[in-house]
Design a protein around this motif. Structure first.
Motif, mmCIF file in Angstrom:
data_model
loop_
_atom_site.group_PDB
_atom_site.id
_atom_site.type_symbol
_atom_site.label_atom_id
_atom_site.label_comp_id
_atom_site.label_asym_id
_atom_site.label_seq_id
_atom_site.Cartn_x
_atom_site.Cartn_y
_atom_site.Cartn_z
ATOM 1 N N LYS A 123 0.875 -1.237 -0.105
ATOM 2 C CA LYS A 123 -0.107 -0.140 -0.039
ATOM 3 C C LYS A 123 0.881 1.193 0.061
ATOM 4 O O LYS A 123 0.580 2.111 -0.502
ATOM 5 N N LEU A 124 1.916 1.258 0.678
ATOM 6 C CA LEU A 124 2.916 2.433 0.781
ATOM 7 C C LEU A 124 4.122 2.612 -0.207
ATOM 8 O O LEU A 124 4.748 3.416 -0.509
ATOM 9 N N GLN A 125 4.026 1.411 -1.115
ATOM 10 C CA GLN A 125 5.091 1.581 -2.353
ATOM 11 C C GLN A 125 4.882 2.593 -3.200
ATOM 12 O O GLN A 125 6.002 3.360 -3.496
ATOM 13 N N PRO A 126 3.719 3.255 -3.342
ATOM 14 C CA PRO A 126 3.486 4.191 -4.383
ATOM 15 C C PRO A 126 4.021 5.422 -3.504
ATOM 16 O O PRO A 126 4.547 6.727 -4.365
ATOM 17 N N LEU A 127 3.917 5.734 -2.255
ATOM 18 C CA LEU A 127 4.432 6.721 -1.458
ATOM 19 C C LEU A 127 6.100 6.941 -1.677
ATOM 20 O O LEU A 127 6.617 7.781 -1.933
ATOM 21 N N MET A 186 11.787 -4.434 -0.957
ATOM 22 C CA MET A 186 10.762 -3.272 -1.165
ATOM 23 C C MET A 186 11.589 -2.732 -2.440
ATOM 24 O O MET A 186 12.757 -2.250 -2.665
ATOM 25 N N ARG A 187 10.507 -2.542 -3.541
ATOM 26 C CA ARG A 187 11.281 -2.363 -4.912
ATOM 27 C C ARG A 187 10.543 -1.118 -5.600
ATOM 28 O O ARG A 187 10.870 -0.883 -6.742
ATOM 29 N N GLY A 188 9.952 0.050 -4.793
ATOM 30 C CA GLY A 188 9.611 0.843 -5.373
ATOM 31 C C GLY A 188 10.268 2.258 -5.590
ATOM 32 O O GLY A 188 9.755 3.172 -6.162
ATOM 33 N N ALA A 189 11.446 2.286 -5.223
ATOM 34 C CA ALA A 189 12.399 3.585 -5.089
ATOM 35 C C ALA A 189 13.190 3.649 -6.367
ATOM 36 O O ALA A 189 13.783 2.960 -6.902
ATOM 37 N N ASP A 190 13.344 4.956 -6.986
ATOM 38 C CA ASP A 190 14.460 5.246 -7.896
ATOM 39 C C ASP A 190 15.478 5.330 -7.047
ATOM 40 O O ASP A 190 15.852 5.611 -5.938
ATOM 41 N N THR A 242 -3.455 2.708 7.064
ATOM 42 C CA THR A 242 -3.716 1.889 5.861
ATOM 43 C C THR A 242 -4.829 0.973 5.628
ATOM 44 O O THR A 242 -5.167 0.421 4.614
ATOM 45 N N SER A 243 -5.435 0.718 6.889
ATOM 46 C CA SER A 243 -6.255 -0.645 6.887
ATOM 47 C C SER A 243 -7.476 -0.567 5.872
ATOM 48 O O SER A 243 -7.904 -1.741 5.515
ATOM 49 N N GLY A 251 2.368 11.206 3.350
ATOM 50 C CA GLY A 251 3.821 10.914 3.648
ATOM 51 C C GLY A 251 4.181 11.737 4.948
ATOM 52 O O GLY A 251 5.165 11.126 5.705
ATOM 53 N N ARG A 252 3.800 12.979 5.315
ATOM 54 C CA ARG A 252 4.218 13.599 6.633
ATOM 55 C C ARG A 252 3.804 12.531 7.800
ATOM 56 O O ARG A 252 4.604 12.303 8.753
ATOM 57 N N GLU A 253 2.533 12.109 7.641
ATOM 58 C CA GLU A 253 2.187 10.911 8.744
ATOM 59 C C GLU A 253 3.062 9.699 8.908
ATOM 60 O O GLU A 253 3.358 9.323 9.793
ATOM 61 N N VAL A 254 3.203 9.439 7.795
ATOM 62 C CA VAL A 254 3.974 7.973 7.508
ATOM 63 C C VAL A 254 5.276 8.175 8.299
ATOM 64 O O VAL A 254 5.713 7.217 8.875
ATOM 65 N N LEU A 255 6.037 9.511 7.675
ATOM 66 C CA LEU A 255 7.347 9.685 7.970
ATOM 67 C C LEU A 255 7.199 9.854 9.732
ATOM 68 O O LEU A 255 8.378 9.176 10.316
ATOM 69 N N ALA A 256 6.462 10.228 10.114
ATOM 70 C CA ALA A 256 6.285 10.722 11.664
ATOM 71 C C ALA A 256 6.278 9.336 12.184
ATOM 72 O O ALA A 256 6.811 8.838 13.283
ATOM 73 N N ILE A 257 5.735 8.127 11.517
ATOM 74 C CA ILE A 257 5.389 6.891 12.264
ATOM 75 C C ILE A 257 6.921 6.305 12.093
ATOM 76 O O ILE A 257 7.251 5.634 12.953
ATOM 77 N N SER A 258 7.412 6.253 10.896
ATOM 78 C CA SER A 258 8.724 5.620 10.721
ATOM 79 C C SER A 258 9.759 6.263 11.796
ATOM 80 O O SER A 258 10.714 5.513 12.274
ATOM 81 N N HIS A 259 9.786 7.734 12.004
ATOM 82 C CA HIS A 259 10.526 8.139 12.920
ATOM 83 C C HIS A 259 10.306 7.515 14.328
ATOM 84 O O HIS A 259 11.240 7.310 15.120
#
Length: 457
Positions: free
Chosen positions: A202-206, A323-327, A358-359, A391-399
């Motif tokens: 679900k987050l690969q596009p991000l 994880m294969r989505g990144a340039d 993302t549920s 992305g702001r929210e997801v990065l906060a979770i990753s942090h």
């Protein structure tokens, strides 16, 4: 993948190929981080691509690295096409157009990932600079046409080059003109694999949006932020993309295996020779369809492992998740990509939070995101918001996840600093692709050449 395997243990049942994947289950204290990154070699003088042969070619580069590192050569039909650390702790391999890839050792922290990347690039510079070679950290080849791009003497790529135009419009561009950063992560059980697979699909596009870094083709802007992301939309859709079945509540190893069995094969290796098998699926192979083509005609564990490596979903399941989505991108991105995913997937609190976020994302919504991201990047709309805000929210979770891991370096810093380059994308509201296009139209004076200075390793 650094090298194809030749494990000749026979495969005799469906249970065996399922068990092969399930053998990837690992207790948490054995979870590791494996980072891979690719870059385009080019000649400093004239910014031409680097061919395989010659005194200043890719072969000379590999031979120089072999002498420096003492790693074992990987030989294909008499050609050196890679190197592997003798105990399996890392490898160097070639992509079809000469893209130079480090497959890093499995390490415990992002600090180690960064040290490994630093050491590799320093070693590479030491060998490459006397040859007049540097490396470009972009997701797509910005200047050279497909015809101008060299071809590496690697047998599996000969088979793929013949096959790709039959199954998609952009497969050869994928092979010869893209670079990625990828991270490989572990799971402890089938249920853990399912959670991580579904969240990361679900987050690969991000990830594609945050790492968008391929806005040029054939020397001019292509109207995209991630040309690489767009290429993957029409490469070989039988084996690529975002498989719907992975979104099922009861998704498991058997579902991935059933899908993989019905994807056409690329090759098998017998007597150190590659045999083109693109005319049959692995299931047909198991049912004896190759009895008249191969010496034994029956599949092996090595064949199955190789086949799994030729499947290209946005998140690939082997005995770990890829994880294969990144340039591909600059040095800081090499550390940021594993930090992003480790923060989300290796901490219970973070994984639960991102799973909740993302549920209720549907397959159709996620696929629409994937289709739009190559053009719109972080500005892509999603429901009543944008990917930038998500992305702001997801990065906060990753942090949060990285902070909870509390893996400190010698100076006492945790891993959260490796997210900074991505946090800058969100705070600025522009991707590196957008900034490159802006530079092209202003200070670069409509020329692609400055990219070879500003984005070189």
């Amino acid at each position: 993948m650094a090298r194809d395997t030749t494990d000749f243990s026979p495969v005799e049942s469906l249970d065996e190929v399922v068990a092969y994947l399930a053998a990837g289950n690992k207790p948490r204290d054995q979870w590791r981080i494996g980072t891979e990154h690719e870059k385009f070699p080019f000649y400093v003088d004239g910014h031409a691509p680097v061919p395989y042969g010659g005194k200043r070619g890719i072969r000379a580069l590999l031979e120089g690295m072999q002498e420096k590192l003492g790693w074992d050569p990987i030989i294909d039909a008499g050609h050196i096409i890679g190197l592997v650390e003798p105990t399996g702790q890392g490898a160097i391999s070639l992509e079809p157009g000469g893209q130079f890839e480090l497959s890093g050792a499995p390490v415990e922290t992002i600090h180690q990932t960064c040290r490994e990347g630093n050491a590799h690039l320093a070693q590479l510079r030491e060998i490459a600079e006397p040859l007049g070679i540097r490396f470009l950290g972009l997701g797509g080849s910005p200047k050279w046409t497909l015809a101008e791009t060299p071809k590496m003497p690697k047998s599996r790529y000969d088979i793929m080059t013949r096959y790709m135009p039959k199954v998609g419009a952009q497969g050869l561009d994928m092979m010869y003109r893209t670079c990625t950063i990828q991270v490989n992560l572990d799971f402890e059980s089938e249920a853990d694999m399912r959670r991580k697979m579904q969240v990361s699909l679900k987050l690969q596009p991000l990830a594609t949006a945050l790492f968008s870094n391929s806005p040029f083709t054939d020397g001019k802007p292509n109207g995209l932020q991630s040309w690489r992301g767009e290429i993957w939309r029409d490469t070989d859709n039988q084996r690529s993309g975002m498989p719907r079945f992975c979104f099922a509540p009861d998704f498991g190893f058997i579902d991935y295996v059933e899908w993989a069995l019905d994807v056409p094969m690329y090759f098998v290796i017998r007597d150190e020779r590659y045999h083109d098998m693109t005319h049959m699926t692995f299931r047909q192979f198991m049912n004896g369809a190759a009895r008249n083509e191969l010496p034994d005609g029956l599949p092996t564990i090595g064949d199955w492992a190789n086949h799994l490596s030729t499947l290209f979903p946005d998140v690939r399941l082997k005995r770990f998740l890829e994880m294969r989505g990144a340039d591909g991108g600059p040095w800081r991105r090499i550390c940021a990509l594993p930090a992003f995913w480790v923060g989300l997937l290796y901490d219970d609190e973070a994984l639960a939070a991102v799973e909740t976020l993302t549920s209720n994302w549907t397959y159709e919504e996620t696929l629409a995101l994937r289709d739009e991201v190559p053009r719109q990047g972080i500005d892509t709309a999603f429901r009543n918001t944008s990917l930038r805000e998500i992305g702001r929210e997801v990065l906060a979770i990753s942090h949060l996840g990285l902070k909870n891991r509390a893996r400190l370096n010698q100076e006492g810093y945790d891993e959260t600093s490796f997210l900074q380059t991505l946090e800058e994308v969100i705070s600025r509201g522009t991707t590196s692709a957008q900034e490159m296009v802006s530079a092209y139209h202003t200070r670069w004076g409509g020329s692609i050449e400055p990219a070879f200075l500003e984005y070189a390793y």
